[in-house]
Scaffold this active site. Structure first.
Site, short mmCIF file in Angstrom:
data_model
loop_
_atom_site.label_atom_id
_atom_site.label_comp_id
_atom_site.label_asym_id
_atom_site.label_seq_id
_atom_site.Cartn_x
_atom_site.Cartn_y
_atom_site.Cartn_z
N GLY A 26 41.82 26.19 22.97
CA GLY A 26 41.63 27.25 22.63
C GLY A 26 42.50 28.30 23.32
O GLY A 26 42.39 29.68 23.04
N SER A 76 44.44 23.30 20.27
CA SER A 76 45.32 24.17 19.44
C SER A 76 46.05 23.34 18.46
O SER A 76 47.20 23.71 18.07
CB SER A 76 46.26 24.86 20.68
OG SER A 76 45.33 25.61 21.61
N HIS A 102 32.39 17.01 24.94
CA HIS A 102 33.40 18.06 24.99
C HIS A 102 33.66 18.64 26.21
O HIS A 102 32.51 19.30 27.00
CB HIS A 102 33.01 19.12 23.55
CG HIS A 102 33.93 19.98 23.30
ND1 HIS A 102 34.41 21.07 23.97
CD2 HIS A 102 34.92 19.91 22.28
CE1 HIS A 102 35.27 21.49 23.22
NE2 HIS A 102 35.93 20.97 22.39
N GLU A 123 34.03 21.80 26.94
CA GLU A 123 33.24 22.89 27.15
C GLU A 123 31.80 22.59 27.76
O GLU A 123 31.36 23.41 28.63
CB GLU A 123 33.12 23.80 26.08
CG GLU A 123 34.62 24.45 25.57
CD GLU A 123 34.68 24.67 24.05
OE1 GLU A 123 33.84 24.55 23.15
OE2 GLU A 123 35.96 24.99 23.74
N GLY A 142 39.47 22.89 16.66
CA GLY A 142 38.62 23.98 16.94
C GLY A 142 38.70 25.21 16.09
O GLY A 142 38.51 25.36 14.78
N GLY A 143 39.80 26.31 16.54
CA GLY A 143 39.80 27.36 15.96
C GLY A 143 40.44 27.19 14.42
O GLY A 143 40.16 27.99 13.65
N LYS A 171 32.10 25.01 16.79
CA LYS A 171 31.49 25.51 18.10
C LYS A 171 30.21 26.33 17.80
O LYS A 171 29.72 26.10 16.60
CB LYS A 171 32.44 26.02 18.89
CG LYS A 171 33.73 25.21 19.17
CD LYS A 171 34.85 25.91 20.19
CE LYS A 171 35.92 24.74 20.11
NZ LYS A 171 36.91 25.33 21.24
N ASN A 228 35.69 21.20 14.68
CA ASN A 228 34.50 21.56 15.48
C ASN A 228 34.30 23.05 15.50
O ASN A 228 35.32 23.85 15.89
CB ASN A 228 34.93 21.12 16.95
CG ASN A 228 33.97 21.58 18.12
OD1 ASN A 228 32.80 21.89 17.67
ND2 ASN A 228 34.19 21.69 19.21
N GLU A 287 41.26 15.50 24.48
CA GLU A 287 41.67 16.93 24.56
C GLU A 287 42.02 17.66 25.90
O GLU A 287 41.10 17.61 26.70
CB GLU A 287 40.32 17.72 23.97
CG GLU A 287 39.87 17.16 22.68
CD GLU A 287 38.99 18.12 22.20
OE1 GLU A 287 39.26 18.83 21.09
OE2 GLU A 287 38.05 18.44 22.49
C1 PEP Z 1 38.05 21.73 20.52
O1 PEP Z 1 37.27 22.62 20.51
O2 PEP Z 1 37.78 20.61 20.30
C2 PEP Z 1 39.61 22.59 19.95
C3 PEP Z 1 40.60 21.49 20.26
O3 PEP Z 1 39.61 23.77 20.03
P1 PEP Z 1 40.91 24.24 19.68
O4 PEP Z 1 41.54 23.66 18.26
O5 PEP Z 1 40.66 25.84 19.11
O6 PEP Z 1 41.93 24.48 20.58
#
Ligand code: PEP
Length: 251
Positions: free
Chosen positions: A173, A213, A95, A97, A234-235, A11, A9, A167
């Site tokens: 994040g 993460s 999600h 966010e 994500g990251g 973002k 993802n 999640e």
């Molecule tokens: C996400 O945005 O779905 C996510 C899990 O981000 P991160 O891996 O950066 O924690």
């Protein structure tokens, strides 16, 4: 056996040239990975260009969000027909966010889920508790509410197209991953809940991703858990080398 599914993802990151460069790098390094469903979710502006770059790839194009109406006066929104038209095969729905910062509720999540299932987009339903909810022993109650609310009215046949992404909000994040035991405990709870709602066969086939993460250092132990079937990343999906290590379950 459930086939693992790992989705990046991105973002609100990557311009069009950056997105194309990333996906071209992924195409180059992932030629030998065939046992995992891999997806990338670029921002809307890069979907068309990334779709073109994925034309001969096994990597699937995923949207980060959608509106539940197919068209109309909804300034700034994107619909399922627009996403399928540009080549998306899946869509991330609910999600955290979007729930926390952009007003999504179980009701809007449910509408979007139905709209995705009414199109050819297979939904990834995101759920997760906040730190406050975990510390207040409300994790399972919150997750059950999100699952029941998000899936309201979804019939068994359509449910076969749904992936659930657990999640924990406190792990997104933040660099704080749930321990493999914490992830397993929740995933087993979710599979039991889906057994109650849809029966054992469907629940056994349901893929449940963990997100929060995830990186090359923790993917192996997470994937070793019996009810963890993949990851929403994500990251660590923003760079080809780290995402490639994750989809290969390599540290
Ligand atoms: C996400 O945005 O779905 C996510 C899990 O981000 P991160 O891996 O950066 O924690």
């Amino acid at each position: 056996m459930r086939r693992p599914i790992i989705v990046g993802n991105w973002k609100m990151q990557k311009t069009v040239p950056e997105a194309v460069a990333l996906v071209e790098a992924l195409n180059a390094v992932l030629t030998d990975v065939h046992e995992v469903d891999i997806g990338v979710a670029p921002p809307f502006t890069a979907l068309a260009a990334v779709a073109e770059a994925l034309r001969f790839s096994e990597i699937v194009l995923v949207a980060q969000n959608m509106h539940w109406e197919p068209r109309g006066a909804f300034t700034g929104e994107i619909s399922a027909p627009m996403l399928t038209d540009v080549g998306c095969r899946r869509v991330i729905i609910g999600h955290s966010e979007r729930r926390q910062l952009l007003g999504e509720t179980d009701e809007t999540v449910n509408k979007k889920l139905h709209a995705a299932l009414g199109s050819t987009l297979d939904p990834i339903l995101c759920i997760g508790e906040t730190l406050e909810q975990r510390e207040g022993n409300a994790t399972f109650r919150v997750l059950e509410q999100q699952v029941r609310g998000g899936l309201a009215g979804v019939a068994g046949e359509a449910m076969r197209r749904v992936v659930i992404a657990y999640e924990p909000v406190w792990a997104i994040g933040t660099g704080k991953t749930a321990t493999p035991e914490q992830a397993q405990e929740v995933h087993a709870f979710l599979r039991n809940l889906v057994t109650t709602l849809y029966g054992k066969t469907l629940a056994e086939d349901l893929r449940i991703q963990y997100g929060g993460s995830v990186n090359a250092g923790n993917i192996q132990t997470l994937m070793a858990q019996p009810d963890v079937d993949g990851a929403l990343v994500g990251g660590a999906s923003l760079e080809a080398a780290s995402f490639a290590r994750i989809v290969s379950f390599q540290s």
